[in-house]
Design an enzyme around this catalytic site. Structure first.
Site, PDB file in Angstrom:
ATOM      1  N   HIS A 156       0.844  -1.205   0.000  1.00 34.84           N
ATOM      2  CA  HIS A 156       0.000   0.000   0.000  1.00 34.84           C
ATOM      3  C   HIS A 156       0.873   1.247   0.000  1.00 34.84           C
ATOM      4  CE1 HIS A 156      -3.434  -2.587   1.175  1.00 34.84           C
ATOM      5  NE2 HIS A 156      -4.159  -1.628   0.616  1.00 34.84           N
ATOM      6  N   LYS A 182      -0.582   5.036   4.301  1.00 35.52           N
ATOM      7  CA  LYS A 182      -1.560   4.156   4.959  1.00 35.52           C
ATOM      8  C   LYS A 182      -1.195   3.995   6.435  1.00 35.52           C
ATOM      9  CE  LYS A 182      -4.109  -0.146   4.519  1.00 35.52           C
ATOM     10  NZ  LYS A 182      -5.392   0.514   4.705  1.00 35.52           N
TER      11      LYS A 182
END
Ligand SMILES: NC(=O)c1ccc[n+]([C@@H]2O[C@H](COP(=O)([O-])OP(=O)(O)OC[C@H]3O[C@@H](n4cnc5c(N)ncnc54)[C@H](O)[C@@H]3O)[C@@H](O)[C@H]2O)c1
Length: 249
Positions: free
Chosen positions: A139, A143
């Site tokens: 990600h 995040k």
């Protein structure tokens, strides 16, 4: 459909945009902070004549918004996360009022197809001890949670289906991994919206199942389909019930 969008942030805008592209109408957008929203708060009056509401906002307002949707007798799709502690209260309110709610933390149809394929793969390798299984997720650098919610759901489906894996290992492993541990590794960097990669590896070959998200559109599409599914229904449904029906599982 003609529906109201509650929460006019990143998801709210995406859902309105995709909804209109698909021929739906979104005459009401509710957000206390977004200047472009048509209303600052929700009332039963503004929901009159609509086919439902979709909420992707903050959890603090979810129960109040649900009360209003029930009063207006329209179905509600809830994508907002972080209100699990109020789930039982919401269920009771909905069933008592004879209303309809679909709720869940992942409306992406592609992600649910991925969960289903992974679970089936994990079930199949029960018969073949040579295969090990592991999960890596990537990600973007901003995040905040790790592993991702999607990775934890995927891992849960593996543990459910594969007898020889009984627990998760989410930290970096310094020695050999215990055979009963399922390794879930998280990589953070760049702008990646989300990649989940399951490998089933043996001395002979590797079978890989990968889900790559490109944008928020997958969540938006799932929430629109869930609201269509909810028309004419009564009950308090986890998104998985809609998916089971929708994918003929
Ligand atoms: N279920 C899913 O598939 C899925 C997917 C993506 C995001 N989410 C969740 O959806 C929610 C919104 O995500 P986002 O990325 O759009 O966030 P965002 O911060 O971009 O937008 C949230 C908006 O909600 C507004 N808001 C706050 N309280 C409100 C209230 N009481 N009534 C109406 N609006 C209110 C805020 O002003 C903000 O504009 C989060 O809970 C997120 O975790 C769920």
């Amino acid at each position: 459909m003609k529906f109201a969008m509650i929460g006019y942030g990143r998801m709210g805008r995406e859902i309105k945009c995709l909804g209109e592209e698909k021929g739906h109408q979104v005459p009401v957008t509710v957000d206390p902070h977004a200047p472009e929203a048509t209303h600052k708060s929700l009332s039963a009056q503004i929901l009159s004549g609509l086919d439902g509401v979709i909420e992707f906002a903050l959890p603090q307002g979810t129960l109040t918004n649900l009360k209003t949707a029930l009063e207006a007798k329209v179905p509600m799709v809830i994508g907002t996360t972080g209100w699990d502690d109020q789930l039982e209260k919401a269920r009771k309110m909905t069933l008592e009022a004879g209303g309809c709610v679909v709720y869940g933390s992942n409306y992406s149809i592609g992600a649910h197809i991925f969960f289903q394929l992974v679970e089936e793969g994990a079930r199949l390798i029960n018969a073949v001890d040579d295969y090990d299984i592991m999960l890596v997720e990537h990600h973007h650098k901003n995040k905040v949670d790790s592993p991702s919610g999607t990775a934890l759901t995927t891992a849960g489906r593996i543990l459910k289906a594969l007898e020889r894996k009984t627990r998760l290992e989410t930290s970096a492993i310094q020695g050999a991994i215990a055979p009963e541990a399922l390794h879930v590794a998280s990589v953070r960097g760049g702008s990646i919206p989300g990649i989940h990669h399951v490998s089933m590896d043996s001395p002979m070959d590797t079978v890989e199942i990968i889900h790559t998200a490109r944008s928020r559109q997958g969540f938006a599409l799932g929430s629109l389909l869930a609201l269509s599914w909810a028309q004419g229904k009564k009950g308090f449904f986890p998104v998985e019930d809609f998916i089971q029906d929708f994918l003929n599982l």
